[in-house]
Scaffold this motif. Structure first.
Motif, PDB file in Angstrom:
ATOM      1  N   VAL A 180       1.798  -3.540  -9.232  1.00  0.00           N
ATOM      2  CA  VAL A 180       1.610  -3.406  -7.781  1.00  0.00           C
ATOM      3  C   VAL A 180       0.129  -3.330  -7.436  1.00  0.00           C
ATOM      4  O   VAL A 180      -0.331  -3.962  -6.476  1.00  0.00           O
ATOM      5  CB  VAL A 180       2.376  -2.174  -7.241  1.00  0.00           C
ATOM      6  CG1 VAL A 180       1.997  -1.873  -5.804  1.00  0.00           C
ATOM      7  CG2 VAL A 180       3.874  -2.397  -7.357  1.00  0.00           C
ATOM      8  N   SER A 181      -0.638  -2.581  -8.227  1.00  0.00           N
ATOM      9  CA  SER A 181      -2.080  -2.477  -7.972  1.00  0.00           C
ATOM     10  C   SER A 181      -2.774  -3.823  -8.092  1.00  0.00           C
ATOM     11  O   SER A 181      -3.590  -4.181  -7.245  1.00  0.00           O
ATOM     12  CB  SER A 181      -2.716  -1.497  -8.963  1.00  0.00           C
ATOM     13  OG  SER A 181      -2.218  -0.218  -8.776  1.00  0.00           O
ATOM     14  N   GLY A 197       3.221   0.424 -11.552  1.00  0.00           N
ATOM     15  CA  GLY A 197       2.029   0.704 -10.752  1.00  0.00           C
ATOM     16  C   GLY A 197       0.886  -0.242 -11.033  1.00  0.00           C
ATOM     17  O   GLY A 197       0.149  -0.642 -10.129  1.00  0.00           O
ATOM     18  N   SER A 198       0.732  -0.633 -12.295  1.00  0.00           N
ATOM     19  CA  SER A 198      -0.340  -1.581 -12.618  1.00  0.00           C
ATOM     20  C   SER A 198      -0.051  -2.949 -12.023  1.00  0.00           C
ATOM     21  O   SER A 198      -0.968  -3.632 -11.539  1.00  0.00           O
ATOM     22  CB  SER A 198      -0.541  -1.672 -14.132  1.00  0.00           C
ATOM     23  OG  SER A 198       0.627  -2.153 -14.759  1.00  0.00           O
ATOM     24  N   GLY A 238       0.824  -1.210   0.000  1.00  0.00           N
ATOM     25  CA  GLY A 238       0.000   0.000   0.000  1.00  0.00           C
ATOM     26  C   GLY A 238       0.854   1.255   0.000  1.00  0.00           C
ATOM     27  O   GLY A 238       0.557   2.219  -0.717  1.00  0.00           O
ATOM     28  N   TRP A 251       2.312   1.667  -3.409  1.00  0.00           N
ATOM     29  CA  TRP A 251       1.285   2.170  -4.317  1.00  0.00           C
ATOM     30  C   TRP A 251       1.110   3.685  -4.155  1.00  0.00           C
ATOM     31  O   TRP A 251       1.022   4.414  -5.141  1.00  0.00           O
ATOM     32  CB  TRP A 251      -0.028   1.436  -4.062  1.00  0.00           C
ATOM     33  CG  TRP A 251      -1.082   1.766  -5.044  1.00  0.00           C
ATOM     34  CD1 TRP A 251      -1.258   1.231  -6.285  1.00  0.00           C
ATOM     35  CD2 TRP A 251      -2.122   2.733  -4.877  1.00  0.00           C
ATOM     36  NE1 TRP A 251      -2.341   1.815  -6.887  1.00  0.00           N
ATOM     37  CE2 TRP A 251      -2.883   2.729  -6.058  1.00  0.00           C
ATOM     38  CE3 TRP A 251      -2.472   3.592  -3.841  1.00  0.00           C
ATOM     39  CZ2 TRP A 251      -3.985   3.563  -6.220  1.00  0.00           C
ATOM     40  CZ3 TRP A 251      -3.560   4.419  -4.003  1.00  0.00           C
ATOM     41  CH2 TRP A 251      -4.315   4.393  -5.188  1.00  0.00           C
ATOM     42  N   PHE A 263      -1.764  -6.029  -5.141  1.00  0.00           N
ATOM     43  CA  PHE A 263      -2.360  -5.519  -3.904  1.00  0.00           C
ATOM     44  C   PHE A 263      -3.847  -5.852  -3.817  1.00  0.00           C
ATOM     45  O   PHE A 263      -4.314  -6.388  -2.819  1.00  0.00           O
ATOM     46  CB  PHE A 263      -2.146  -4.007  -3.818  1.00  0.00           C
ATOM     47  CG  PHE A 263      -2.675  -3.386  -2.565  1.00  0.00           C
ATOM     48  CD1 PHE A 263      -2.043  -3.594  -1.358  1.00  0.00           C
ATOM     49  CD2 PHE A 263      -3.812  -2.595  -2.589  1.00  0.00           C
ATOM     50  CE1 PHE A 263      -2.537  -3.022  -0.190  1.00  0.00           C
ATOM     51  CE2 PHE A 263      -4.307  -2.014  -1.443  1.00  0.00           C
ATOM     52  CZ  PHE A 263      -3.660  -2.233  -0.236  1.00  0.00           C
ATOM     53  N   TRP A 264      -4.587  -5.539  -4.886  1.00  0.00           N
ATOM     54  CA  TRP A 264      -6.031  -5.780  -4.842  1.00  0.00           C
ATOM     55  C   TRP A 264      -6.350  -7.273  -4.869  1.00  0.00           C
ATOM     56  O   TRP A 264      -7.315  -7.711  -4.240  1.00  0.00           O
ATOM     57  CB  TRP A 264      -6.737  -5.049  -5.967  1.00  0.00           C
ATOM     58  CG  TRP A 264      -6.593  -3.567  -5.845  1.00  0.00           C
ATOM     59  CD1 TRP A 264      -5.984  -2.732  -6.721  1.00  0.00           C
ATOM     60  CD2 TRP A 264      -7.020  -2.739  -4.751  1.00  0.00           C
ATOM     61  NE1 TRP A 264      -6.006  -1.442  -6.261  1.00  0.00           N
ATOM     62  CE2 TRP A 264      -6.634  -1.415  -5.052  1.00  0.00           C
ATOM     63  CE3 TRP A 264      -7.680  -2.987  -3.557  1.00  0.00           C
ATOM     64  CZ2 TRP A 264      -6.894  -0.349  -4.199  1.00  0.00           C
ATOM     65  CZ3 TRP A 264      -7.942  -1.923  -2.719  1.00  0.00           C
ATOM     66  CH2 TRP A 264      -7.557  -0.640  -3.030  1.00  0.00           C
TER      67      TRP A 264
END
Length: 77
Positions: free
Chosen positions: A63-64, A60-61, A19, A22, A67-68
């Motif tokens: 990691v996102s 970022g994509s 998080g 991100w 994460f999600w």
């Protein structure tokens, strides 16, 4: 436990750090967009900002998504 279960257990342990990573990437995205909006086209710094945009969006994509998915996977178990 399968390797997938071990992987998601490890990811859930590092959810806070993901998080924070991100949020850092969102901050970098904002700075890059500001550079692209106010920078002069054709300069070396503008070219570097475009490369930075590609790197930040790509990383970022990833990691996102991790994460999600870890949040979703944590709710199911």
């Amino acid at each position: 436990m399968s390797w997938k279960g071990s992987f998601w257990a490890l990811v859930r342990d590092y959810q806070t750090q993901l998080g924070m990573l991100w949020l850092f990437l969102v901050f970098m995205l904002v700075l890059t967009v500001i550079t692209l909006l106010f920078g002069e086209r054709g300069t070396e710094s503008y070219t570097l900002a475009v490369i930075n945009l590609a790197i930040v969006l790509g990383f970022g994509s990833i990691v996102s998504a991790v994460f999600w998915m870890s949040i979703r996977h944590g709710r199911s178990h």
